[in-house]
Design a protein around this motif. Structure first.
Motif, short mmCIF file in Angstrom:
data_model
loop_
_atom_site.label_atom_id
_atom_site.label_comp_id
_atom_site.label_asym_id
_atom_site.label_seq_id
_atom_site.Cartn_x
_atom_site.Cartn_y
_atom_site.Cartn_z
N VAL A 55 0.85 -1.20 0.00
CA VAL A 55 0.00 0.00 0.00
C VAL A 55 0.87 1.24 0.00
N GLU A 56 0.24 2.39 -0.23
CA GLU A 56 0.94 3.66 -0.19
C GLU A 56 0.77 4.31 1.19
N THR A 57 1.76 5.10 1.56
CA THR A 57 1.68 5.80 2.84
C THR A 57 2.03 7.27 2.65
N LEU A 58 1.63 8.06 3.62
CA LEU A 58 1.97 9.48 3.67
C LEU A 58 2.32 9.79 5.12
N VAL A 59 3.53 10.28 5.36
CA VAL A 59 3.97 10.61 6.71
C VAL A 59 3.83 12.11 6.92
N CYS A 60 3.07 12.50 7.95
CA CYS A 60 2.77 13.92 8.18
C CYS A 60 2.99 14.30 9.64
N GLN A 61 3.77 15.33 9.86
CA GLN A 61 3.91 15.90 11.19
C GLN A 61 2.75 16.86 11.43
N ALA A 62 2.08 16.70 12.56
CA ALA A 62 0.99 17.62 12.89
C ALA A 62 0.63 17.46 14.36
N ASP A 63 0.46 18.58 15.04
CA ASP A 63 -0.07 18.61 16.40
C ASP A 63 -1.57 18.79 16.28
N VAL A 64 -2.35 17.78 16.69
CA VAL A 64 -3.79 17.83 16.45
C VAL A 64 -4.49 18.90 17.27
N SER A 65 -3.82 19.46 18.27
CA SER A 65 -4.43 20.57 19.01
C SER A 65 -4.38 21.87 18.23
N ASP A 66 -3.65 21.87 17.10
CA ASP A 66 -3.51 23.03 16.23
C ASP A 66 -4.47 22.86 15.04
N ASP A 67 -5.46 23.72 14.96
CA ASP A 67 -6.49 23.58 13.92
C ASP A 67 -5.89 23.66 12.52
N ASP A 68 -4.96 24.57 12.30
CA ASP A 68 -4.35 24.69 10.98
C ASP A 68 -3.58 23.42 10.61
N ALA A 69 -2.94 22.80 11.61
CA ALA A 69 -2.22 21.56 11.35
C ALA A 69 -3.18 20.44 10.95
N CYS A 70 -4.35 20.40 11.59
CA CYS A 70 -5.36 19.40 11.23
C CYS A 70 -5.84 19.60 9.80
N LYS A 71 -6.11 20.85 9.44
CA LYS A 71 -6.56 21.15 8.08
C LYS A 71 -5.47 20.79 7.06
#
Length: 254
Positions: A55-71
């Motif tokens: 399968v394909e993967t995508l690795v993403c850094q994001a702090d889920v408490s940050d709305d912009d990071a979630c978007k």
């Protein structure tokens, strides 16, 4: 749900339950977004494990408490695959404070825990909502805790946040249908380094032994057993939404 070629976002998936869930979804043919906040190397390792299943993967850094990071996380998944079918809200945090030590927590501790454990899942679902609805048969699973059911766990703030996540699961389930099912799992003691480091090796082993002696199934959770229940909510239970399941070997019955 047939998971072949579906797309799943798994928050907090560089280790523990999140990593085990990502691997299990990949083994069933699902493309996976591996999310991390700090552990880039560990996230890349999980991605390689998943890719071994073709399968394909995508690795993403994001702090889920940050709305912009979630978007941004949702946008990257949609840009790569054009869809999101599954959201696993696993990212979580805590502060280890005995419940009787009320001075061990202040309002900033509550804000920090709620920011990741409650606001984060809300923001992630909101960011993914359009794509999930477009899927037509989407699943969201929130990783809560037995702490949210029984008022126990690493701290009062943690228990309160996980209880709030269960209430929010019900609220969201009412408004996300018919295209999106929203459910939650509530693990008890989960074997692993995170808990052992939090409570100390000696205490960890003592509690683990006690629970396994008293629980009807004589076992405690592993990351893999929790992942199994999460994926069961995703690929099965097509008529179930707004529910939670306790994963503790039957300990809560005692």
């Amino acid at each position: 749900m047939n998971l072949t070629s579906k797309v799943a976002v798994v928050t907090g998936s560089s280790s523990g339950v999140g990593a085990a869930t990502a691997r299990l979804l990949a083994s069933k043919g699902c493309h996976v977004v591996i999310n991390y906040s700090n552990s880039s190397d560990a996230a890349q390792k999980v991605a390689l494990d998943c890719q071994h299943f073709g399968v394909e993967t995508l690795v993403c850094q994001a702090d889920v408490s940050d709305d912009d990071a979630c978007k941004g996380l949702a946008a990257k998944a949609i840009a790569k695959w054009g869809r999101i079918d599954i959201l696993i809200n696993n990212a979580g945090t805590t502060k280890f404070v005995p419940h009787h030590q009320l001075d061990g927590l202040d309002k900033n501790d509550f804000f920090a825990l709620y920011g990741v454990n409650v606001v984060g899942p809300y923001q992630m679902l909101r960011a993914c909502e359009f794509a999930l609805r477009a899927s037509g048969d989407a699943a969201v699973v929130n990783v809560s805790s037995i702490a949210g059911v029984r008022g126990i766990g690493s701290s009062i703030a943690y228990a309160a946040s996980k209880g709030a996540l269960l209430t929010m699961t019900q609220s969201l389930a009412r408004v996300m249908g018919p295209e999106i099912r929203v459910n939650a799992v509530c693990p008890g003691f989960i074997q692993g380094e995170w808990l052992e480091q939090g409570i100390g090796a000696e205490n960890y082993q003592k509690i683990k032994n006690s629970l396994e002696e008293s629980a009807p199934l004589k076992k405690t959770c592993t990351a893999e057993s929790v992942a199994e229940s999460i994926v069961n909510f995703v690929e099965g239970h097509s008529i179930v939404t707004g529910q939670h399941i306790i994963l503790d070997g039957g300990q809560s019955l005692m």
